[in-house]
Scaffold this motif. Structure first.
Motif, short mmCIF file in Angstrom:
data_model
loop_
_atom_site.label_atom_id
_atom_site.label_comp_id
_atom_site.label_asym_id
_atom_site.label_seq_id
_atom_site.Cartn_x
_atom_site.Cartn_y
_atom_site.Cartn_z
N LYS A 85 0.87 -1.12 -0.16
CA LYS A 85 0.00 0.11 -0.14
C LYS A 85 0.91 1.06 0.08
O LYS A 85 2.09 1.22 0.18
CB LYS A 85 -0.97 0.12 1.42
N GLY A 86 0.01 2.34 0.03
CA GLY A 86 0.99 3.62 -0.04
C GLY A 86 1.45 4.16 -1.41
O GLY A 86 0.92 3.64 -2.29
N ALA A 87 2.39 5.14 -1.45
CA ALA A 87 2.78 5.67 -2.77
C ALA A 87 4.02 4.75 -3.05
O ALA A 87 4.72 4.28 -2.18
CB ALA A 87 3.13 6.96 -2.58
N ILE A 88 4.48 4.90 -4.39
CA ILE A 88 5.91 4.61 -4.96
C ILE A 88 6.66 5.48 -4.34
O ILE A 88 6.59 6.66 -4.55
CB ILE A 88 5.76 4.58 -6.44
N ASN B 134 -0.86 -5.04 -9.45
CA ASN B 134 -1.70 -5.90 -8.64
C ASN B 134 -1.34 -5.93 -7.06
O ASN B 134 -1.22 -6.65 -6.40
CB ASN B 134 -1.73 -7.48 -9.18
N ASN B 135 -1.40 -4.75 -6.62
CA ASN B 135 -1.13 -4.25 -5.11
C ASN B 135 -2.23 -3.22 -4.71
O ASN B 135 -3.32 -3.28 -5.09
CB ASN B 135 0.29 -3.72 -5.05
N HIS B 136 -1.96 -2.53 -3.77
CA HIS B 136 -2.76 -1.54 -3.21
C HIS B 136 -2.43 -0.04 -3.16
O HIS B 136 -2.58 0.56 -2.33
CB HIS B 136 -3.44 -1.82 -1.96
N LEU B 137 -1.35 0.21 -4.34
CA LEU B 137 -0.66 1.38 -4.05
C LEU B 137 -1.57 2.33 -4.64
O LEU B 137 -2.62 2.43 -5.55
CB LEU B 137 0.65 1.28 -5.22
N CYS B 138 -1.20 3.80 -4.13
CA CYS B 138 -1.99 4.87 -4.54
C CYS B 138 -0.81 6.04 -4.58
O CYS B 138 0.36 6.05 -4.43
CB CYS B 138 -2.81 5.03 -3.28
N HIS C 135 10.55 4.38 -19.16
CA HIS C 135 10.64 3.49 -20.08
C HIS C 135 9.74 2.16 -19.82
O HIS C 135 9.93 1.09 -20.37
CB HIS C 135 12.01 3.10 -20.36
N LEU C 136 8.75 2.38 -18.71
CA LEU C 136 7.94 1.21 -18.22
C LEU C 136 6.71 1.35 -18.97
O LEU C 136 6.18 2.36 -19.28
CB LEU C 136 7.88 1.27 -16.83
N GLU C 137 6.32 0.01 -19.12
CA GLU C 137 4.93 0.16 -19.65
C GLU C 137 3.75 -0.09 -18.78
O GLU C 137 4.02 0.00 -17.57
CB GLU C 137 4.69 -1.05 -20.59
N ALA C 138 2.39 0.23 -19.17
CA ALA C 138 1.38 0.38 -18.20
C ALA C 138 1.18 -0.86 -17.27
O ALA C 138 0.68 -0.75 -15.96
CB ALA C 138 -0.05 0.97 -18.80
N ASN D 204 -3.98 -2.51 -11.98
CA ASN D 204 -4.50 -3.37 -10.96
C ASN D 204 -4.09 -2.95 -9.20
O ASN D 204 -3.67 -3.75 -8.59
CB ASN D 204 -4.47 -4.81 -10.92
N ASN D 205 -3.86 -1.56 -9.25
CA ASN D 205 -3.70 -0.98 -7.96
C ASN D 205 -4.94 0.09 -7.44
O ASN D 205 -5.65 0.13 -8.42
CB ASN D 205 -2.54 0.10 -7.91
#
Length: 369
Positions: free
Chosen positions: A313-316, A333-337, A348-351, A356-357
């Motif tokens: 959870k929480g922020a990156i 597939n976590n609970h990040l926000c 350079h990362l894809e969606a 699924n956060n």
């Protein structure tokens, strides 16, 4: 002169006889190998057709002997090889049958490799642990069943134990921790159950421990962190529970850690993500929770960092943008926000790395913050 001539003839006969004795393997070794051969069937390559004559040290495929006493030292039979016999056949090897206990009569054996034959079944002969000089035991890629020998710890000189890709069952013998010289342990892709020995850390010489794709349960012993030379630890695809020992993050040469597809809980240890020696970390498909540690620095270098399918959870952490290199990152597939940080490595990362956060927003997701 006549006496001298007879004397010379006797000397020559003795020399010839001695040469014959020294340069050919003992009948007992030859008989043991022929008994081993009789329990196997290799229909395509014809490697056992070379096992003819009285001297098993000469031109018997896969057999090597000690030059000083002609005792059999090595049995090396690989079903996948670049040897000309495989090139000529245009195929990899296939062999059925079982491992004969007659191998245990080869009491000078240092290397036993019967690998990648796909069809060899039956159990590992229990008497294999009576071979005092055995250094390499490689039986990967067969259909072996049964348990590992309970007293496998008796093989005091063993450096390689590889029985991967078989159907070995039962628990890991507690005596395995007595293999003081073991460097490479591969038990992967079997049906091993039970827990990891609590004192697994006694294997102080080990550099690779691959136990993935089994049915191992229980927790990760913190004693593993005491294996100074361990560079590669793979416990993925088991039933391991409990938390990740924080001590793993202090291991000096650990570079690859795969714990994915288990039942791990608790938080990700701060020490794990701040260890600048770790290069590949896969903790995906567990039940890890809490916040992502904000511990990334310009020395952070991950080829793979996969934390997907957990309960984080929480922020990156914004400090992730300061990392020297992040190759593959998966936080899905976590609970990040919150907002996804901008710049490297996120540009350079894809969606799919963030889907699924609960409420992540920003590029590369289509959700505007």
């Amino acid at each position: 002169m006549k006496f001298t001539g007879v004397y010379l003839v006797v000397v020559l006969l003795v020399a010839v006889f001695s040469s014959t004795v020294v340069n050919s393997c003992p009948p007992s070794d030859r008989e043991a190998l022929l008994a081993f051969k009789s329990a196997l069937n290799e229909p395509y390559l014809g490697i056992f057709k070379t096992w003819t004559g009285t001297d098993c040290c000469s031109n018997w495929y896969g057999i090597s002997c000690d030059p000083t006493d002609s005792r059999v030292n090595d049995v090396v039979l690989r079903g996948e090889s670049e040897d000309k016999i495989f090139e000529k056949a245009g195929r990899s090897g296939y062999m059925t049958g079982s491992l004969s206990p007659s191998l245990c009569s080869l009491d000078r054996l240092t290397t036993l490799v019967v690998a990648d034959w796909k069809g060899i079944s039956g159990e590992i002969p229990a008497c294999i642990t009576s071979l005092p000089h055995l250094r390499i035991l490689d039986l990967i890629g067969n259909q072996l069943t049964g348990k590992l020998p309970a007293d496998i710890g008796k093989l005091g000189k063993l450096t390689v134990l590889n029985v991967a890709d078989n159907k070995i069952s039962g628990e890991i013998p507690s005596s395995i921790v007595n293999l003081a010289r073991l460097m490479h342990l591969d038990l992967s892709n079997n049906q091993i159950t039970g827990v990891l020995p609590a004192d697994l850390g006694k294997l102080s010489m080990m550099s690779r421990a691959l136990l993935n794709r089994n049915q191992i349960s229980g927790s990760i012993p913190s004693s593993i962190a005491g294996i100074y030379r361990l560079a590669d630890l793979d416990l993925s695809m088991n039933r391991i529970s409990g938390s990740i020992p924080a001590q793993l993050g202090s291991m000096p040469v650990l570079s690859t850690l795969n714990l994915d597809s288990n039942q791990l809980t608790g938080q990700i240890p701060v020490s794990l993500l701040s260890n600048t020696g770790l290069n590949i970390v896969n903790l995906s498909r567990n039940s890890l929770d809490g916040y992502l540690p904000d511990v990334f620095t310009p020395r952070t270098y991950f080829s793979v960092l996969d934390l997907s399918f957990n309960k984080l959870k929480g922020a990156i952490p914004k400090s992730l943008s300061s990392a020297k290199y992040i190759g593959h990152l998966d936080l899905s597939n976590n609970h990040l926000c919150g907002s996804i940080p901008m710049g490297f490595p996120f540009d350079h990362l894809e969606a799919s790395s963030f889907t699924n956060n609960d409420c992540l927003c920003g590029s590369p997701l289509m959700r505007v913050c």
